[in-house]
Design an enzyme around this catalytic site. Sequence first.
Site, PDB file in Angstrom:
ATOM      1  N   TRP A 150     -28.358 -45.578  51.320  1.00 13.20           N
ATOM      2  CA  TRP A 150     -28.218 -46.381  50.357  1.00 13.20           C
ATOM      3  C   TRP A 150     -28.532 -47.938  50.965  1.00 13.20           C
ATOM      4  O   TRP A 150     -27.834 -48.427  51.863  1.00 13.20           O
ATOM      5  CB  TRP A 150     -26.650 -46.321  49.732  1.00 13.20           C
ATOM      6  CG  TRP A 150     -26.633 -47.000  48.648  1.00 13.20           C
ATOM      7  CD1 TRP A 150     -27.289 -47.346  47.230  1.00 13.20           C
ATOM      8  CD2 TRP A 150     -25.336 -48.004  48.722  1.00 13.20           C
ATOM      9  NE1 TRP A 150     -26.692 -48.367  46.715  1.00 13.20           N
ATOM     10  CE2 TRP A 150     -25.563 -48.769  47.133  1.00 13.20           C
ATOM     11  CE3 TRP A 150     -24.217 -48.435  49.370  1.00 13.20           C
ATOM     12  CZ2 TRP A 150     -24.432 -49.471  46.867  1.00 13.20           C
ATOM     13  CZ3 TRP A 150     -23.122 -49.065  48.834  1.00 13.20           C
ATOM     14  CH2 TRP A 150     -23.407 -49.556  47.687  1.00 13.20           C
ATOM     15  N   ASP A 231     -18.695 -42.029  53.052  1.00  8.45           N
ATOM     16  CA  ASP A 231     -18.907 -42.825  52.032  1.00  8.45           C
ATOM     17  C   ASP A 231     -18.993 -41.720  51.010  1.00  8.45           C
ATOM     18  O   ASP A 231     -19.858 -40.962  50.840  1.00  8.45           O
ATOM     19  CB  ASP A 231     -20.080 -43.561  51.840  1.00  8.45           C
ATOM     20  CG  ASP A 231     -20.321 -44.382  50.754  1.00  8.45           C
ATOM     21  OD1 ASP A 231     -19.268 -44.389  49.611  1.00  8.45           O
ATOM     22  OD2 ASP A 231     -21.047 -45.078  50.457  1.00  8.45           O
ATOM     23  N   LYS A 267     -19.412 -43.150  39.178  1.00 10.03           N
ATOM     24  CA  LYS A 267     -20.470 -42.147  38.661  1.00 10.03           C
ATOM     25  C   LYS A 267     -19.433 -41.064  38.221  1.00 10.03           C
ATOM     26  O   LYS A 267     -19.737 -40.845  37.146  1.00 10.03           O
ATOM     27  CB  LYS A 267     -21.303 -41.567  39.854  1.00 10.03           C
ATOM     28  CG  LYS A 267     -21.545 -42.548  41.154  1.00 10.03           C
ATOM     29  CD  LYS A 267     -22.617 -43.518  40.600  1.00 10.03           C
ATOM     30  CE  LYS A 267     -22.873 -44.351  41.747  1.00 10.03           C
ATOM     31  NZ  LYS A 267     -24.103 -45.066  41.499  1.00 10.03           N
TER      32      LYS A 267
END
Length: 420
Positions: A150, A231, A267
């Site tokens: 990311w 993460d 999310k």
Amino acid sequence: MAFRRIILGQVGRVGERSMSSWWRNVQPAAKDPILGVTEAFLADPSPDKVNVGVGAYRDDNGKPVVLECVREAERRIAGNLSMEYLPMGGSAKMVEETLRLAYGENSDLIKDKRIAAIQSLSGTGACRIFAEFQRRFCPDSQIYIPVPTWANHHNIWRDAHVPQRTFHYYHPESRGLDFASMMDDIKSAPNGSFFLLHACAHNPTGVDPSEEQWREISYQFKVKGHFPFFDMAYQGFASGDPERDAKSIRIFLEDGHLIGCAQSYAKNMGLYGQRVGCLSVVCEDEKQAVAVKSQLQQLARPMYSNPPTHGALIVSTVLGDPNLKKLWLKEVKGMADRIIGARIALRQNLEKLGSSLSWKHITNQIGMFCYSGLTPEQVDRLTNEFHIYMTRNGRISMAGVTTGNVGYLANAIHEVSKSA
Ligand code: LMR
């Protein structure tokens, strides 16, 4: 009087000169490679435009979704007019529920109070506080980051002044995991290095190690004494089941690692703009956990003082009620299943068009993203000729693919890739 006017006049001139020079050297910042795509999408007046850029869930009509469990939590907390500050570490109730998701319902680490944890400003905030913590208490350390990752991971550790190294992760030819090179990099990193790992649904590739591979990675981390920082921004989006998606973390915990973990509800609870998440660091004992937590809070204090209340209240209301939690789990699975369906539809559409390229990876990869293999130039064509917006690394946010746009998207992808 005249003397005073002269002096003020001079001050004014000097003042004007220096004031106008404060920001003279400031150049416009480069556009964010992900959020910049949304900006460009919003500015495009075309009725055909499609946004498969940012990783944000959409329903089959392309509309943002507020989960039913969140709506019910909102109803229950309506009228709660406490505008008081949360403690620096955030909502203890939310943090406790969140730790259970990552570490397990019956985790001894939670019972033994060995986890230092604070509410964070979603996953980004958790990563940033951890990076600052790493810098402050292991000032000579570096962070190993997968290639690719990311994009914001690089910004986060850069701004925390932690030097970055990379490790192999993705294999462009197979469009899968480059496990052998990854293991080589883990072995050749200096003992005791920090590694950033995506717990599940790797962003941007949609490629995760298998359970067996995670075990090997964990073993090698043990041999080398590396620190794993996970993460976990997409818990639930890989398999549809948050419990299964925590497997990588559980394997490391079984092996006795002291891990760090960033969690986010952007999310999996659709709380994007609420900025609610959690940073946790596993410690040797309760005393150490108390010390570490106090330092994490100390880092948060000059940045934002204490985290916002509303999102945390939604999360603790949903997860604290067995029925609402059940509904949440059903809705997470519903989102994951719709994305799986979109993967199948996109691949079938491309194959129907007679594409000579292999599109198997669309259905092999998991989570919210498909790492399509499209080049930056092909992506530019998609945007300029077809009004399709995605990041230039060829990442397609499958959450933006719908029954209504999948044919158009497949056709455009076929057009820009057929001569390759
Ligand atoms: C993404 O990767 O699209 C999301 O995590 C949104 C973001 O903040 O970049």
